[in-house]
Design a protein around this motif. Structure first.
Motif, PDB file in Angstrom:
ATOM      1  N   PRO A 186       0.821  -1.209   0.000  1.00 52.84           N
ATOM      2  CA  PRO A 186       0.000   0.000   0.000  1.00 52.84           C
ATOM      3  C   PRO A 186       0.855   1.258   0.000  1.00 52.84           C
ATOM      4  CG  PRO A 186       0.028  -0.977   2.188  1.00 52.84           C
ATOM      5  CD  PRO A 186       0.765  -1.921   1.292  1.00 52.84           C
ATOM      6  N   ASP A 187       0.264   2.351  -0.485  1.00 47.75           N
ATOM      7  CA  ASP A 187       0.961   3.638  -0.457  1.00 47.75           C
ATOM      8  C   ASP A 187       0.291   4.646   0.478  1.00 47.75           C
ATOM      9  OD1 ASP A 187      -1.291   4.533  -1.903  1.00 47.75           O
ATOM     10  OD2 ASP A 187      -0.250   4.470  -3.829  1.00 47.75           O
ATOM     11  N   THR A 188      -0.846   4.271   1.047  1.00 44.59           N
ATOM     12  CA  THR A 188      -1.591   5.143   1.946  1.00 44.59           C
ATOM     13  C   THR A 188      -2.025   4.310   3.145  1.00 44.59           C
ATOM     14  OG1 THR A 188      -2.413   6.368   0.030  1.00 44.59           O
ATOM     15  CG2 THR A 188      -3.557   6.715   2.124  1.00 44.59           C
ATOM     16  N   MET A 189      -1.586   4.688   4.349  1.00 46.37           N
ATOM     17  CA  MET A 189      -1.737   3.825   5.515  1.00 46.37           C
ATOM     18  C   MET A 189      -2.159   4.609   6.745  1.00 46.37           C
ATOM     19  SD  MET A 189       1.822   2.020   4.581  1.00 46.37           S
ATOM     20  CE  MET A 189       2.101   3.361   3.432  1.00 46.37           C
ATOM     21  N   VAL A 190      -3.092   4.068   7.502  1.00 48.23           N
ATOM     22  CA  VAL A 190      -3.454   4.622   8.813  1.00 48.23           C
ATOM     23  C   VAL A 190      -3.480   3.478   9.818  1.00 48.23           C
ATOM     24  CG1 VAL A 190      -4.744   6.560   7.891  1.00 48.23           C
ATOM     25  CG2 VAL A 190      -5.937   4.430   8.347  1.00 48.23           C
ATOM     26  N   VAL A 191      -3.030   3.758  11.041  1.00 50.50           N
ATOM     27  CA  VAL A 191      -2.896   2.724  12.068  1.00 50.50           C
ATOM     28  C   VAL A 191      -3.354   3.277  13.412  1.00 50.50           C
ATOM     29  CG1 VAL A 191      -1.320   1.084  13.174  1.00 50.50           C
ATOM     30  CG2 VAL A 191      -0.836   1.875  10.849  1.00 50.50           C
ATOM     31  N   SER A 192      -4.042   2.448  14.181  1.00 53.96           N
ATOM     32  CA  SER A 192      -4.320   2.746  15.586  1.00 53.96           C
ATOM     33  C   SER A 192      -3.602   1.709  16.441  1.00 53.96           C
ATOM     34  CB  SER A 192      -5.824   2.707  15.871  1.00 53.96           C
ATOM     35  OG  SER A 192      -6.494   3.745  15.197  1.00 53.96           O
ATOM     36  N   ILE A 193      -2.924   2.174  17.477  1.00 57.88           N
ATOM     37  CA  ILE A 193      -2.141   1.281  18.339  1.00 57.88           C
ATOM     38  C   ILE A 193      -2.525   1.536  19.797  1.00 57.88           C
ATOM     39  CG2 ILE A 193       0.168   0.463  18.976  1.00 57.88           C
ATOM     40  CD1 ILE A 193       1.205   2.044  16.493  1.00 57.88           C
ATOM     41  N   ARG A 194      -2.786   0.472  20.527  1.00 52.54           N
ATOM     42  CA  ARG A 194      -2.923   0.569  21.984  1.00 52.54           C
ATOM     43  C   ARG A 194      -1.648   0.007  22.616  1.00 52.54           C
ATOM     44  NH1 ARG A 194      -7.280  -2.852  23.423  1.00 52.54           N
ATOM     45  NH2 ARG A 194      -5.762  -4.518  23.805  1.00 52.54           N
ATOM     46  N   TYR A 195      -1.079   0.767  23.521  1.00 45.44           N
ATOM     47  CA  TYR A 195       0.158   0.361  24.178  1.00 45.44           C
ATOM     48  C   TYR A 195      -0.111  -0.309  25.517  1.00 45.44           C
ATOM     49  CZ  TYR A 195       3.584   2.099  20.892  1.00 45.44           C
ATOM     50  OH  TYR A 195       4.368   2.246  19.778  1.00 45.44           O
ATOM     51  N   LYS A 196       0.875  -1.028  26.001  1.00 44.45           N
ATOM     52  CA  LYS A 196       0.762  -1.719  27.283  1.00 44.45           C
ATOM     53  C   LYS A 196       0.496  -0.750  28.437  1.00 44.45           C
ATOM     54  CE  LYS A 196       1.699  -6.194  26.533  1.00 44.45           C
ATOM     55  NZ  LYS A 196       0.854  -7.305  27.034  1.00 44.45           N
ATOM     56  N   ASN A 197       0.988   0.487  28.301  1.00 46.39           N
ATOM     57  CA  ASN A 197       0.779   1.478  29.354  1.00 46.39           C
ATOM     58  C   ASN A 197      -0.467   2.331  29.110  1.00 46.39           C
ATOM     59  OD1 ASN A 197       1.672   2.998  27.227  1.00 46.39           O
ATOM     60  ND2 ASN A 197       3.396   3.950  28.321  1.00 46.39           N
ATOM     61  N   ASP A 198      -1.365   1.827  28.236  1.00 45.59           N
ATOM     62  CA  ASP A 198      -2.666   2.443  27.971  1.00 45.59           C
ATOM     63  C   ASP A 198      -2.600   3.729  27.147  1.00 45.59           C
ATOM     64  OD1 ASP A 198      -4.111   0.440  29.303  1.00 45.59           O
ATOM     65  OD2 ASP A 198      -3.773   1.411  31.237  1.00 45.59           O
ATOM     66  N   VAL A 199      -1.484   4.005  26.512  1.00 47.88           N
ATOM     67  CA  VAL A 199      -1.419   5.121  25.566  1.00 47.88           C
ATOM     68  C   VAL A 199      -2.059   4.672  24.253  1.00 47.88           C
ATOM     69  CG1 VAL A 199       0.085   6.671  24.270  1.00 47.88           C
ATOM     70  CG2 VAL A 199       0.672   6.050  26.621  1.00 47.88           C
ATOM     71  N   HIS A 200      -2.858   5.558  23.670  1.00 47.99           N
ATOM     72  CA  HIS A 200      -3.489   5.279  22.380  1.00 47.99           C
ATOM     73  C   HIS A 200      -2.808   6.136  21.314  1.00 47.99           C
ATOM     74  CE1 HIS A 200      -7.524   4.000  24.420  1.00 47.99           C
ATOM     75  NE2 HIS A 200      -6.505   3.252  24.777  1.00 47.99           N
ATOM     76  N   VAL A 201      -2.485   5.526  20.175  1.00 49.61           N
ATOM     77  CA  VAL A 201      -1.746   6.216  19.115  1.00 49.61           C
ATOM     78  C   VAL A 201      -2.545   6.193  17.821  1.00 49.61           C
ATOM     79  CG1 VAL A 201       0.308   6.136  17.636  1.00 49.61           C
ATOM     80  CG2 VAL A 201       0.526   5.739  20.098  1.00 49.61           C
ATOM     81  N   SER A 202      -2.576   7.337  17.160  1.00 48.14           N
ATOM     82  CA  SER A 202      -3.096   7.439  15.800  1.00 48.14           C
ATOM     83  C   SER A 202      -1.927   7.772  14.888  1.00 48.14           C
ATOM     84  CB  SER A 202      -4.161   8.539  15.713  1.00 48.14           C
ATOM     85  OG  SER A 202      -4.558   8.742  14.371  1.00 48.14           O
ATOM     86  N   TYR A 203      -1.659   6.903  13.915  1.00 43.70           N
ATOM     87  CA  TYR A 203      -0.484   7.043  13.032  1.00 43.70           C
ATOM     88  C   TYR A 203      -0.930   6.956  11.578  1.00 43.70           C
ATOM     89  CZ  TYR A 203       3.608   5.512  10.352  1.00 43.70           C
ATOM     90  OH  TYR A 203       4.584   5.384   9.394  1.00 43.70           O
ATOM     91  N   SER A 204      -0.248   7.702  10.720  1.00 48.37           N
ATOM     92  CA  SER A 204      -0.496   7.566   9.286  1.00 48.37           C
ATOM     93  C   SER A 204       0.794   7.771   8.516  1.00 48.37           C
ATOM     94  CB  SER A 204      -1.557   8.568   8.807  1.00 48.37           C
ATOM     95  OG  SER A 204      -1.077   9.898   8.888  1.00 48.37           O
ATOM     96  N   LEU A 205       0.833   7.200   7.314  1.00 54.47           N
ATOM     97  CA  LEU A 205       1.958   7.361   6.397  1.00 54.47           C
ATOM     98  C   LEU A 205       1.405   7.570   4.995  1.00 54.47           C
ATOM     99  CD1 LEU A 205       4.998   7.249   5.719  1.00 54.47           C
ATOM    100  CD2 LEU A 205       4.771   4.768   5.507  1.00 54.47           C
ATOM    101  N   ASN A 206       1.796   8.673   4.364  1.00 55.06           N
ATOM    102  CA  ASN A 206       1.382   8.975   2.999  1.00 55.06           C
ATOM    103  C   ASN A 206       2.615   9.167   2.144  1.00 55.06           C
ATOM    104  OD1 ASN A 206       0.407  10.627   0.634  1.00 55.06           O
ATOM    105  ND2 ASN A 206      -1.530  10.272   1.679  1.00 55.06           N
ATOM    106  N   THR A 207       2.604   8.631   0.911  1.00 55.08           N
ATOM    107  CA  THR A 207       3.832   8.514   0.126  1.00 55.08           C
ATOM    108  C   THR A 207       3.860   9.355  -1.146  1.00 55.08           C
ATOM    109  OG1 THR A 207       2.920   6.617  -1.068  1.00 55.08           O
ATOM    110  CG2 THR A 207       4.157   6.141   0.943  1.00 55.08           C
TER     111      THR A 207
END
Length: 424
Positions: A272-293
């Protein structure tokens, strides 16, 4: 002081520059290049000339090991080959530096971790973004608790049409080679998150698609140099206009058939060339990440949201307007209590790759007595956790399911401290 005798494995751009010419130019009192290994002998010869070395050339690591006494191997080959080379070097009693990502698949991670444990030798993973002055300053602010407990992170990375397209011209464009950009490129970004947050990712969900390159293209050709659409293609790459790339890749392509100017619209591209990700961490931090090319800008935006405030950075690496030779970190406090509500922290750029990060990483690895206060030096567990996050993201994007890191590799989740605490 005795120099470390090293072999350079892989003579592409990164191997020839970062771990070849630049390493010898700045750290010659610490290292000695005694062998160059590449399956393409002509590319190796061209690289050796650019590096300014007279080291002997070999076509495989076993032939090199049979003749040379080396203390260190530096791996700069395509991602899917890393595990074979790393393990072979470790079993020969040799320390390793590997370019990121450490590898591309769970079974390959296991091979490397097992070999390192079995042999007692060390693997360093080249996570140079940890060493950039701005990243180091953000880590200091987080460690100092300036915004209290971090609860969420917004992290968005942008590749411009030159850099982004390059991944679709080359071997990276196939999942079997690179693990996709979730692994190859985002391994940097996932590692930064793991390091910043001092925690491990727990669960990952993702969406991704091929929106611009590959089969989405309006036309295609065998390669840029032979393409009938050069006059109308926005992504035409003229290798002859770049003497470095032309010398390193064009004539050597006659040996292995690898073209540096592959068509970005090849129909068999499967990443893929367009990506979005949600991550939950062990310490309960929530992350919204994206990569565009395929953006007109290069750089990233990151914001840490905490119980006591927010840290925010907008870093431009390339853009069609002038920006100062510095970064400005915004520290915004919920409850100032005598401090400024908004603090602008200016971090000047340093010379060298990644605003000085490349040089700082090489100092940490090669100069004795360097203190690692921020845990920047990254080892196999850090390498593994970033790759696992990428593998989970790719899997989620294809299955539509939330992927748990513990389901991919249970033993690493139960193996102890977070990536940043076991970086070495």
């Amino acid at each position: 002081m005795e120099k470390r005798r090293f072999a350079l494995i892989g003579t592409g751009n990164r191997g020839t520059t970062m771990w070849g010419k630049e390493l010898l130019a700045g750290w010659r009192e610490h290292v000695d290049l005694v062998a160059i290994v590449d399956t393409n002998s002509l590319r190796a010869e061209r690289a050796r000339t650019m590096i300014g070395s007279n080291a002997p050339i070999y076509e495989n690591i076993d032939a090199m090991l049979a003749e040379q006494q080396v203390d260190l191997v530096i791996v700069c080959t395509p991602d899917y080959t890393h595990d074979e080379i790393v393990v072979r070097a470790l079993e020969a009693g040799i320390d390793v530096i590997t370019e990121k990502p450490m590898t591309t698949a769970v079974d390959k991670i296991r091979r490397i971790l097992d070999a390192e444990k079995r042999t007692g030798k060390r693997v360093d993973v080249s996570f140079n973004y940890r060493y950039s002055p701005t990243a180091a300053k953000i880590k200091e602010l987080l460690n100092a608790g300036e915004i209290g407990r971090v609860t969420s992170v917004d992290f968005h990375w942008y590749l411009d049409t030159k850099h982004g397209a390059d991944y679709f011209r080359r071997w990276h464009a196939y999942t079997e080679n690179s693990g996709s950009l979730f692994v190859h490129k985002a391994t940097h970004h996932f590692d930064l998150l793991n390091w910043y947050l001092d925690s491990d990712p727990d669960a990952v969900t993702s969406f991704a698609d091929l929106q611009n390159y590959g089969r989405k293209g309006p036309f295609r050709g065998p390669r840029c140099k032979l393409c009938p659409h050069t006059g109308e293609c926005d992504y035409f790459l003229d290798l002859e206009a770049d003497p470095f790339l032309d010398s390193l890749y064009e004539d050597p392509s006659k040996i292995d058939g690898y073209f540096r100017d592959g068509c970005v619209y090849r129909e068999d591209i499967d990443i893929p060339d367009t990506m979005v990700v949600s991550i939950r961490y062990k310490n309960d931090v929530h992350v919204s990440y994206s990569l565009n090319t395929f953006q007109p800008i290069e750089g990233h935006h990151i914001a840490f949201n905490g119980t006591h405030g927010r840290i925010e950075l907008r870093q431009y690496e390339k853009q069609p307007w002038e920006t100062p030779d510095q970064d400005t970190i915004l520290l915004v406090r919920n409850f100032p209590k005598g401090k400024d509500t908004v603090e602008r922290i200016v971090v000047p750029h340093s010379p060298g790759g990644h605003y000085g990060g490349d040089d700082r990483m090489r100092n940490m690895i090669f100069k004795q007595g360097m203190e690692d206060k921020l845990g920047q030096r990254a080892g196999t567990r850090a390498g593994a956790m970033s790759v696992l996050c990428g593998i989970a993201a790719l899997s989620s994007s294809r299955s539509g399911k939330v992927v748990k890191i513990s389901d991919l590799m249970p033993e690493i989740v139960t193996g102890g401290a977070p990536a940043s605490l076991k970086a070495g």
